[in-house]
Design an enzyme around this catalytic site. Structure first.
Site, mmCIF file in Angstrom:
data_model
loop_
_atom_site.group_PDB
_atom_site.id
_atom_site.type_symbol
_atom_site.label_atom_id
_atom_site.label_comp_id
_atom_site.label_asym_id
_atom_site.label_seq_id
_atom_site.Cartn_x
_atom_site.Cartn_y
_atom_site.Cartn_z
ATOM 1 N N LYS A 1 -0.994 5.931 8.624
ATOM 2 C CA LYS A 1 -0.271 6.129 7.357
ATOM 3 C C LYS A 1 -1.225 6.077 6.169
ATOM 4 O O LYS A 1 -1.170 6.932 5.273
ATOM 5 C CB LYS A 1 0.808 5.051 7.226
ATOM 6 C CG LYS A 1 1.662 5.128 5.971
ATOM 7 C CD LYS A 1 1.218 4.166 4.884
ATOM 8 C CE LYS A 1 1.419 2.728 5.273
ATOM 9 N NZ LYS A 1 1.058 1.803 4.168
ATOM 10 N N LYS B 1 -7.104 0.979 -3.287
ATOM 11 C CA LYS B 1 -6.715 0.414 -1.983
ATOM 12 C C LYS B 1 -6.805 1.469 -0.883
ATOM 13 O O LYS B 1 -7.278 1.202 0.222
ATOM 14 C CB LYS B 1 -5.290 -0.148 -2.062
ATOM 15 C CG LYS B 1 -4.751 -0.668 -0.720
ATOM 16 C CD LYS B 1 -5.603 -1.781 -0.146
ATOM 17 C CE LYS B 1 -5.239 -2.128 1.302
ATOM 18 N NZ LYS B 1 -3.899 -2.656 1.478
ATOM 19 N N THR C 1 0.864 -1.185 0.000
ATOM 20 C CA THR C 1 0.000 0.000 0.000
ATOM 21 C C THR C 1 0.895 1.227 0.000
ATOM 22 O O THR C 1 1.528 1.532 1.015
ATOM 23 C CB THR C 1 -0.914 0.003 1.237
ATOM 24 O OG1 THR C 1 -1.707 -1.190 1.233
ATOM 25 C CG2 THR C 1 -1.835 1.218 1.229
#
Length: 292
Positions: free
Chosen positions: A239, A170, A94
């Site tokens: 994050k 994502k 990711t």
């Protein structure tokens, strides 16, 4: 087919192990050596550096923690430079949309195909080879690596020809997961404010209107105050929320919920909870309600 695998962390190790068990020749690198030794015991080759892993590989698969780790391994440590023209890199981490765009250009300049294929699923799903894979890239490259993706996942969702499209999807999915955890956290604080048992409320919610895997899994962890071992760390959740906000800004898409979620995550990190499971976001809501 020779496969190089970079990153044998919580998710990367079971993915690489499944490829080895499927009979593929895998040469692996990880920042710490212990997971490489474990994979070698299953039949993989160990590499001392990312460049050594990538040398002569037909396909490089990377599953690294974040943008920094990805850039360090691929660019600074020479993995991309070691790939031969015509090879394929499948980046399953990711990462930010900005880095995805940059990597696509760098790969094209070297004659290496680039596929973005981040995954949905926790460790047990990776171990079972049942991940959902969000893939984007050139059709020819996707077709070439599909047998590998079939080992790793139950379904590959082909989302477009531009790699960054998979990364955007994502980040959007993880933003939705964060929203679900945040909503449950505040809902639990609300019912506890009226003397209700949170476990009973979570059972009610996940047996009726919210009978979905994200609500069931994270809801049970919230009900049980079970935040270790972390399936996905709260710090990594922060994050991903930040990356979603960055992606939204780049596309001129406001994400007001993500801004509130970012602050909730920061509250958790300020209280030393970044290493706990994402469900520990509920602790921040409890503190704000004077319940912790």
């Amino acid at each position: 087919m020779k496969i190089a695998f970079l990153g044998l962390g919580t998710m990367g190790f079971p993915m690489a192990a499944n490829l080895v068990r499927a009979g593929y020749a895998v040469r692996a690198w990880n920042r710490s050596p212990a997971p490489v030794e474990r994979l070698a015991a299953l039949g993989a080759q160990a590499a001392a550096t990312p460049a050594e892993a990538a040398a002569d590989a037909d396909v490089l698969i990377s599953m690294l923690a974040d943008d920094d780790a990805t850039e360090t391994s691929l660019l600074d440590a020479g993995a991309l430079a070691a790939l031969r023209p015509g090879a394929i890199h499948v980046n399953m981490a990711t990462i930010s949309v900005a880095l995805a765009l940059r990597l696509a250009g760098l790969h094209q300049a070297r004659g290496v195909a680039y596929v973005a294929a981040p995954v949905l699923g926790r460790v047990n799903v990776a171990e079972a080879g049942q991940l959902n894979i969000l893939a984007a890239g050139e059709e020819q490259a996707l077709a070439a690596v599909q047998p590998l993706l079939d080992v790793l996942g139950q379904k590959t969702w082909r989302l477009g020809r531009q790699p960054e499209q998979a990364n955007a999807a994502k980040l959007a999915m993880n933003f939705m997961i964060a929203s679900a955890i945040g909503a449950m956290s505040e809902a639990v604080a609300l019912v506890q404010g009226y003397g209700l048992d949170k476990a009973g409320f979570i059972e009610l919610a996940t047996s009726t209107a919210f009978a979905a895997p994200v609500y069931k899994g994270y809801g049970q962890a919230i009900a049980d105050d079970r935040f270790e071992p972390a399936g996905f760390k709260l710090a990594l959740g922060l994050k991903d929320v930040r990356l979603a906000l960055e992606a939204g800004e780049q596309a001129h898409v406001p994400l007001s919920l993500a801004s509130a979620l970012r602050d909730l995550h920061i509250d958790g990190l300020a209280h030393g909870e970044g290493h706990l499971d994402w469900a520990a976001l509920s602790r921040a809501s409890a503190r704000r309600a004077g319940q912790a």
